[in-house]
Design a protein around this motif. Structure first.
Motif, PDB file in Angstrom:
ATOM      1  N   MET A 262       0.833  -1.205   0.000  1.00  0.00           N
ATOM      2  CA  MET A 262       0.000   0.000   0.000  1.00  0.00           C
ATOM      3  C   MET A 262       0.864   1.251   0.000  1.00  0.00           C
ATOM      4  N   ARG A 263       1.872   1.271   0.884  1.00  0.00           N
ATOM      5  CA  ARG A 263       2.676   2.489   1.046  1.00  0.00           C
ATOM      6  C   ARG A 263       3.459   2.785  -0.225  1.00  0.00           C
ATOM      7  N   GLN A 264       4.055   1.781  -0.817  1.00  0.00           N
ATOM      8  CA  GLN A 264       4.852   2.004  -2.019  1.00  0.00           C
ATOM      9  C   GLN A 264       3.984   2.436  -3.193  1.00  0.00           C
ATOM     10  N   GLU A 265       2.818   1.819  -3.350  1.00  0.00           N
ATOM     11  CA  GLU A 265       1.918   2.216  -4.435  1.00  0.00           C
ATOM     12  C   GLU A 265       1.400   3.634  -4.213  1.00  0.00           C
ATOM     13  N   ARG A 266       1.058   3.955  -2.985  1.00  0.00           N
ATOM     14  CA  ARG A 266       0.518   5.291  -2.683  1.00  0.00           C
ATOM     15  C   ARG A 266       1.585   6.366  -2.888  1.00  0.00           C
ATOM     16  N   ASP A 267       2.809   6.062  -2.478  1.00  0.00           N
ATOM     17  CA  ASP A 267       3.867   7.071  -2.549  1.00  0.00           C
ATOM     18  C   ASP A 267       4.205   7.458  -3.985  1.00  0.00           C
ATOM     19  N   THR A 268       4.008   6.545  -4.933  1.00  0.00           N
ATOM     20  CA  THR A 268       4.332   6.869  -6.327  1.00  0.00           C
ATOM     21  C   THR A 268       3.425   7.955  -6.898  1.00  0.00           C
ATOM     22  N   HIS A 269       2.292   8.195  -6.241  1.00  0.00           N
ATOM     23  CA  HIS A 269       1.337   9.197  -6.739  1.00  0.00           C
ATOM     24  C   HIS A 269       1.389  10.502  -5.943  1.00  0.00           C
ATOM     25  N   LEU A 270       2.274  10.597  -4.961  1.00  0.00           N
ATOM     26  CA  LEU A 270       2.345  11.799  -4.135  1.00  0.00           C
ATOM     27  C   LEU A 270       3.310  12.815  -4.740  1.00  0.00           C
ATOM     28  N   ALA A 271       2.892  14.058  -4.758  1.00  0.00           N
ATOM     29  CA  ALA A 271       3.781  15.133  -5.213  1.00  0.00           C
ATOM     30  C   ALA A 271       4.800  15.452  -4.124  1.00  0.00           C
ATOM     31  N   MET A 272       5.913  16.011  -4.531  1.00  0.00           N
ATOM     32  CA  MET A 272       6.910  16.457  -3.554  1.00  0.00           C
ATOM     33  C   MET A 272       6.333  17.609  -2.739  1.00  0.00           C
ATOM     34  N   PRO A 273       6.666  17.714  -1.453  1.00  0.00           N
ATOM     35  CA  PRO A 273       6.206  18.842  -0.648  1.00  0.00           C
ATOM     36  C   PRO A 273       6.641  20.168  -1.260  1.00  0.00           C
ATOM     37  N   ASN A 274       5.790  21.169  -1.148  1.00  0.00           N
ATOM     38  CA  ASN A 274       6.077  22.470  -1.754  1.00  0.00           C
ATOM     39  C   ASN A 274       7.378  23.081  -1.248  1.00  0.00           C
ATOM     40  N   LEU A 275       7.686  22.854   0.021  1.00  0.00           N
ATOM     41  CA  LEU A 275       8.858  23.496   0.615  1.00  0.00           C
ATOM     42  C   LEU A 275      10.022  22.534   0.823  1.00  0.00           C
ATOM     43  N   LEU A 276      10.041  21.431   0.101  1.00  0.00           N
ATOM     44  CA  LEU A 276      11.111  20.454   0.315  1.00  0.00           C
ATOM     45  C   LEU A 276      12.489  21.067   0.115  1.00  0.00           C
ATOM     46  N   MET A 277      12.696  21.804  -0.973  1.00  0.00           N
ATOM     47  CA  MET A 277      14.034  22.331  -1.291  1.00  0.00           C
ATOM     48  C   MET A 277      14.568  23.236  -0.179  1.00  0.00           C
ATOM     49  N   PRO A 278      13.829  24.267   0.227  1.00  0.00           N
ATOM     50  CA  PRO A 278      14.361  25.091   1.307  1.00  0.00           C
ATOM     51  C   PRO A 278      14.377  24.368   2.653  1.00  0.00           C
ATOM     52  N   SER A 279      13.342  23.573   2.925  1.00  0.00           N
ATOM     53  CA  SER A 279      13.228  22.953   4.251  1.00  0.00           C
ATOM     54  C   SER A 279      14.399  22.043   4.553  1.00  0.00           C
ATOM     55  N   VAL A 280      14.703  21.121   3.650  1.00  0.00           N
ATOM     56  CA  VAL A 280      15.758  20.157   3.930  1.00  0.00           C
ATOM     57  C   VAL A 280      17.115  20.843   4.035  1.00  0.00           C
ATOM     58  N   GLN A 281      17.366  21.814   3.153  1.00  0.00           N
ATOM     59  CA  GLN A 281      18.662  22.503   3.203  1.00  0.00           C
ATOM     60  C   GLN A 281      18.860  23.261   4.509  1.00  0.00           C
ATOM     61  N   VAL A 282      17.768  23.787   5.050  1.00  0.00           N
ATOM     62  CA  VAL A 282      17.852  24.504   6.325  1.00  0.00           C
ATOM     63  C   VAL A 282      17.855  23.530   7.498  1.00  0.00           C
ATOM     64  N   ASN A 283      16.973  22.556   7.476  1.00  0.00           N
ATOM     65  CA  ASN A 283      16.810  21.682   8.639  1.00  0.00           C
ATOM     66  C   ASN A 283      17.959  20.708   8.830  1.00  0.00           C
ATOM     67  N   MET A 284      18.639  20.329   7.738  1.00  0.00           N
ATOM     68  CA  MET A 284      19.811  19.480   7.922  1.00  0.00           C
ATOM     69  C   MET A 284      20.958  20.275   8.564  1.00  0.00           C
ATOM     70  N   ARG A 285      20.804  21.595   8.608  1.00  0.00           N
ATOM     71  CA  ARG A 285      21.767  22.470   9.275  1.00  0.00           C
ATOM     72  C   ARG A 285      21.266  22.899  10.657  1.00  0.00           C
ATOM     73  N   GLY A 286      20.309  22.175  11.199  1.00  0.00           N
ATOM     74  CA  GLY A 286      19.793  22.514  12.521  1.00  0.00           C
ATOM     75  C   GLY A 286      18.896  23.730  12.523  1.00  0.00           C
ATOM     76  N   GLY A 287      18.266  24.037  11.382  1.00  0.00           N
ATOM     77  CA  GLY A 287      17.384  25.193  11.295  1.00  0.00           C
ATOM     78  C   GLY A 287      18.085  26.471  10.889  1.00  0.00           C
ATOM     79  N   HIS A 288      19.376  26.385  10.618  1.00  0.00           N
ATOM     80  CA  HIS A 288      20.140  27.563  10.187  1.00  0.00           C
ATOM     81  C   HIS A 288      20.141  27.656   8.661  1.00  0.00           C
ATOM     82  N   LEU A 289      20.109  28.862   8.151  1.00  0.00           N
ATOM     83  CA  LEU A 289      20.233  29.076   6.719  1.00  0.00           C
ATOM     84  C   LEU A 289      21.625  28.678   6.252  1.00  0.00           C
TER      85      LEU A 289
END
Length: 307
Positions: A262-289
């Motif tokens: 179920m999870r794998q089939e469902r995930d193939t139809h999900l769009a990427m989160p709108n803020l993925l690009m900025p969020s991950v780059q900031v959050n992998m730095r502990g919330g720092h830009l």
């Protein structure tokens, strides 16, 4: 207590039926990112932890704001709370963390799971972060191991590693409540996706079953709600029992194989989160830009045709 993290968590929950060991929780919902942030505190000592805070971000302009975080700060100040922890359940892909801003205003150790190092290694490569980006978790004050015990005032607490959505997901059992990040949603909405780099549906199933082995009455505070079809209000508090009985993806009786399919089939139809690009780059730095460049400005990278 034993060295079994789950048994320790269950014992903490059972002990928290005592009047002076019951935590108070205040939640804040950011509708723009569908994110629930929580303040949990010990009424006796007034010590508090802030969990999964949100920094406002406008992707059209690239501007950040503190309106959401300021509501948390004002509550902390009005209640005369002493913040001892700024907790992240994982490196979010849908909102920027406000933990550094709140830490500057209110204090508290910034903490996340020790497997954030895995996330930093994966996304450091995806975003070509360069050799200046430390991939050792040093952007955080503390990295929790699975089963590690800590306190919020008199409240006993334990951190549980619950990977699957990302490699670094943590749940925090504090007193008789648990803050479980993105592992589960409300019963009528289901479970988190597992298709991000480092995600794994099989791991997610086992992490969820681990959480659902806690006492049935345990309150679970979620990180998100998206209002399932037919429901008009946002909800982000449920119980182990409600999830075991009624979660549409993973209620009791759903097999590992059925969940993964179920999870794998469902995930193939999900769009990427709108803020993925900025969020991950900031959050992998502990919330720092990202570090400012020679013009004094921080930049968010967008890898073309990579994700």
């Amino acid at each position: 207590m034993t060295d079994d993290p789950l048994r320790n968590a269950a014992e903490i929950i059972e002990k928290s039926t005592e009047k002076d060991a019951i935590p108070s929780v205040k939640s804040f919902f950011d509708e723009a990112t569908f994110t629930a942030s929580h303040v949990v505190y010990d009424p006796a000592t007034r010590e508090a932890a802030i969990i999964d805070s949100v920094m406002d971000y406008d992707p059209a302009s690239g501007r950040t704001g503190e309106a959401s975080a300021r509501k948390i700060m004002e509550f902390i100040q009005a209640e005369s709370l002493n913040v001892v922890w700024q907790l992240e359940t994982h490196a979010h892909a849908d909102h920027l963390s406000a933990a550094p801003w709140l830490q500057e205003k209110l204090g508290g150790k910034l903490a996340i799971g020790a497997h954030i190092i895995d996330v930093q290694n994966v996304f450091g490569k995806i975003f070509n972060a360069g050799t200046d980006f430390a991939r050792d978790g040093s952007q955080f004050d503390h990295l929790f191991a699975d089963g590690e015990k800590f306190r919020v005032g008199k409240l006993e607490a334990v951190a549980l590693h619950v990977p699957g959505h990302t490699p670094a997901d943590m749940a925090y059992v504090i007193g008789n409540v648990a803050f479980i990040g993105d592992t589960l949603f409300m019963p009528d909405f289901g479970t988190a996706r597992a298709d991000f780099p480092g995600g794994d549906a099989r791991q997610l199933f086992h992490s969820i079953r681990r959480l659902l082995s806690l006492p049935r009455e345990t309150r679970l505070y979620l990180c998100h709600d998206y209002k399932a079809p037919g429901r008009d209000t946002y909800c982000f508090v449920t119980t182990v029992g409600a999830e075991r009985d009624g979660n549409i993806h993973v209620h009791d009786g759903v097999s590992e194989a059925a969940f993964i399919k179920m999870r794998q089939e469902r995930d193939t139809h999900l769009a990427m989160p709108n803020l993925l690009m900025p969020s991950v780059q900031v959050n992998m730095r502990g919330g720092h830009l990202p570090e400012a460049e020679d013009d004094g400005v921080s930049y968010i990278k967008i890898p073309v045709n990579r994700l």
